[in-house]
Scaffold this active site. Sequence first.
Site, mmCIF file in Angstrom:
data_model
loop_
_atom_site.group_PDB
_atom_site.id
_atom_site.type_symbol
_atom_site.label_atom_id
_atom_site.label_comp_id
_atom_site.label_asym_id
_atom_site.label_seq_id
_atom_site.Cartn_x
_atom_site.Cartn_y
_atom_site.Cartn_z
ATOM 1 N N GLY A 124 -31.298 37.325 -36.714
ATOM 2 C CA GLY A 124 -31.769 35.948 -37.155
ATOM 3 C C GLY A 124 -32.670 36.235 -37.900
ATOM 4 O O GLY A 124 -33.166 36.315 -38.233
ATOM 5 N N GLY B 272 -35.503 33.278 -38.039
ATOM 6 C CA GLY B 272 -36.561 32.378 -37.935
ATOM 7 C C GLY B 272 -37.860 31.356 -39.044
ATOM 8 O O GLY B 272 -36.999 31.504 -39.390
ATOM 9 N N ASP C 85 -44.402 26.178 -30.729
ATOM 10 C CA ASP C 85 -42.987 26.091 -31.206
ATOM 11 C C ASP C 85 -42.271 26.254 -30.156
ATOM 12 O O ASP C 85 -41.396 27.478 -30.213
ATOM 13 C CB ASP C 85 -42.617 26.919 -32.455
ATOM 14 C CG ASP C 85 -41.534 26.580 -33.360
ATOM 15 O OD1 ASP C 85 -40.641 25.765 -32.591
ATOM 16 O OD2 ASP C 85 -41.176 27.412 -33.779
#
Length: 779
Positions: free
Chosen positions: A501, A503, A618
């Site tokens: 993935g 980020g 975050d």
Amino acid sequence: MAVVLWLLLLSAFHAVVVLAQQRHFNITLGSSLTPITNSSWFSPSRRFAFGFYEQTNGYAVGISIVGMPKKIAVWTANRNSPVVQSNAVLLLTSDGRLIVQVGSQEISVINPSLAIGSASMLDTGNFVLYNSDHNIIWQSFDNPTNTLLPGQHISAGQELFSSTSEADDSHGIFRLKMQEDGNLVQYPVNTPDTAPYAYYSTGTDGKGNNVTLNLDDDGLLYLLNSTMSLKNLSDGGYPRGKAIIYMMKIDVDGILRVYSHSLNQQNSSARWSSTYDKCTPKGLCGLNGFCVNLDDQVQCSCLPGFDSVMPGNWSAGCERNFTAETCQLKENTSKYYTMRTADNTIWEDSTYVVLVKTTIEDCEQACLQDCNCEAALFKDTECKKQRLPLRFGRRDMTNSNIALVKVGINVLPEEGALPNHIEETKGKKIRIDILIVGITLAVFGLLVLGISGFLIHRTHVWNYRKIQECRSVQLCEDVAPRAFSYAELDHATSGFKEGLGRGAFGTVFKGILAEDQKVIAVKRLDKELVEGETEFQTEIKIIGRTHHRNLVRLLGYCLDESRRLLVYEYMSNGSLADTLFTPEKQPTWEERCGIARDIARGLLYLHDECDTQIIHCDIKPQNILMDDQFCAKISDFGMSKLLKKDQTRTYTGVRGTRGYVAPEWHRKLPVTVKADVYSFGVVLLELICRRKCVDLSLNENESILEYWVYNCYDAGDLDKLVKDEEVEGRQLERMVKISIWCIQDEPSLRPSMKKVLLMLEGTVEIPVPPSPTSFLSAI
Ligand SMILES: *[C@@H]1O[C@H](CO)[C@@H](O)[C@H](O)[C@H]1NC(C)=O
Ligand SMILES: *[C@@H]1O[C@H](CO)[C@@H](O)[C@H](O)[C@H]1NC(C)=O
Ligand SMILES: *[C@@H]1O[C@H](CO)[C@@H](O)[C@H](O)[C@H]1NC(C)=O
Ligand SMILES: *[C@@H]1O[C@H](CO)[C@@H](O)[C@H](O)[C@H]1NC(C)=O
Ligand SMILES: *[C@@H]1O[C@H](CO)[C@@H](O)[C@H](O)[C@H]1NC(C)=O
Ligand SMILES: *[C@@H]1O[C@H](CO)[C@@H](O)[C@H](O)[C@H]1NC(C)=O
Ligand SMILES: *[C@@H]1O[C@H](CO)[C@@H](O)[C@H](O)[C@H]1NC(C)=O
Ligand SMILES: *[C@@H]1O[C@H](CO)[C@@H](O)[C@H](O)[C@H]1NC(C)=O
Ligand SMILES: *[C@@H]1O[C@H](CO)[C@@H](O)[C@H](O)[C@H]1NC(C)=O
């Protein structure tokens, strides 16, 4: 001349004393009282009364202050005898006995050695019995129950006992003792007079066997030996007056307090108390319970796997929630038990074995494999095994003890996965039934298989000291993040082939370490984000030291010219975003509550418990990863420390929309840990509703989750939030209230993660939250 004056003065003084004595109302032989009419004998100025006063289920006989809105008893006769009903008669008999008659039954109220001639209720609150020669043969001041009045003193050897409840003056669970060694000490009842049981002491031991506790009529509480004042406990110097009565009482909650009662103003207040931490009195929550103190609210809870013996009566404690079975089958105990944790929890140390230099996992296993072990306390690297019952439990956020409690398995794993023996709510709860051995064997066969591999690897560690040295070396190597070369990581990821993935700060790849075949996740940080090498290394070391089961472990890093890579443990079940927003994968309500607690624990650790405070900045479902047992772990923490100072801002903003980002980011206000609390609140809303915080495909009222939830909450329409899912109403309301507190626009209104966790665990009440924007609209 002076002598004459002195004598005159003295005789005048004497006359006053005699006069005062003569003004005592004599209660003559043959007088009687009944609970309803003529219930009391009053002191001359009607400050105090002796007679019947009301208790929960009847009447007690004693002394109380007159004329206050609520009856205030200062002395009670026969505290532990049953209360009497309205048909009772209190009688000073003609042959000089003070008794209560109930029908034909006679109960002695006070039993002095001589026959009573008369009695008197004095204005000091002292009830006095005289013989026929008018000598004092008994007085309540010499026989205190739970209260000390001015003029009275508690002398060596005397003891006060708290009451059971405000409306029941029988012996409660705390005592105050004026010891013969000069020390004034508070203990729970039924304990020896030794230091480990004490929860308050004046530290005046060694001051002689003649020390007394005294109270002045200005509220000064002090210790006196036969010659001088030894120690002042309260400040004193409070207003004096005929209409103000001071008293010291050992309260139901075990705390000593000096009260002032104003007869004119009809009010009372506590002027002094022996402690302001209401969890201090030992044993407040009974056996196997623990006390939580939060902003002066104190609450009792049972340890995991225990339920209250007598709901509403905490002194009765908690008992096991399951039948403890078959611990003779030593090798198979993990079939029947699992370990549950309670953070920051301690109790009376009843350790029978200490394992040193161990890990929490080993501590759990060691207890599981030991029939004598019923709980353990884990702190730093020490594992202390304990037996039941566990006394004097309390949760203290400043304490890093982790309590591990052995509980019967009633959690079956889902889809054949191993049960997670750390987290509370996984899978469906089913009580073990011996009849369904077939099923249990099948399931636990797997478990035993899994654990035995683990055991074979770890067994040595439990052999206490011998092997610990090497173990600890290994541990150190394990813990510190190590440096990898770029080539190593290139090889491990087969040339950065399998991306997991992308980020905010870089791309993540899956890899396998050549040396031990460990699966890893490698994050390649975008260039230019990172500051100089030394800063990066320093921060890595700090972050590498953070160690918590709800944080993704940082295993290592790579610094190669301008390339920066971070190596993490691999999380096989992807991110919370995957699970939560994919209808087929959605976790159950219970599991979602578990995930919320996991995230909260991880955040609490970052905020409060590691060496330097870390603000995550975050928190969102994409950054919550799930391991193979669906334990949620926070990832990407510490990024704000690793990156150039101005990068965090740029990369976290979800500009314009209300996303996970706290409003203060947009307002250029200082960002604190409360920003994480806000983001947590949004994630919690998503967990409750199983949808994204912003979903523009929905109609306008529903598209912004925060607004929609508050509107539903305000309208009392919570069922809408979970649609067709069945969730218990009170639980749902709690979760919604917690999230609304977290998403308050004003950071100071948001609770700390400590509080959030306590609320999630259900140990504290949750006040009704205001509208998230109310504070701002008010200014
Ligand atoms: C109180 O009673 C005693 C007898 O018990 C009597 O001698 C005394 O005079 C009485 N005092 C007053 C003030 O009535
Ligand atoms: C209450 O006591 C007073 C004086 O002792 C007496 O005159 C009165 O009759 C008593 N009342 C009742 C209801 O017993
Ligand atoms: C204790 O005090 C009493 C009275 O104040 C006195 O008679 C006694 O001698 C004292 N005892 C000691 C050991 O000081
Ligand atoms: C009272 O306490 C003082 C100070 O500790 C000490 O000097 C004195 O001897 C004590 N008196 C008695 C009778 O113990
Ligand atoms: C306690 O307070 C009183 C009155 O304020 C003072 O006279 C006395 O010396 C104090 N005693 C001690 C031991 O400090
Ligand atoms: C009673 O209330 C008044 C006014 O509120 C206050 O000044 C006073 O201190 C109170 N007295 C007590 C004994 O609590
Ligand atoms: C206690 O047992 C009941 C059912 O027997 C269960 O619902 C509950 O969750 C248990 N409590 C704990 C703390 O395990
Ligand atoms: C609470 O439990 C304790 C211990 O079992 C018992 O002694 C006490 O009477 C109970 N109190 C009430 C109010 O039921
Ligand atoms: C578990 O207990 C059974 C008897 O109930 C025993 O036969 C078996 O050997 C035990 N299993 C292990 C792994 O020790």
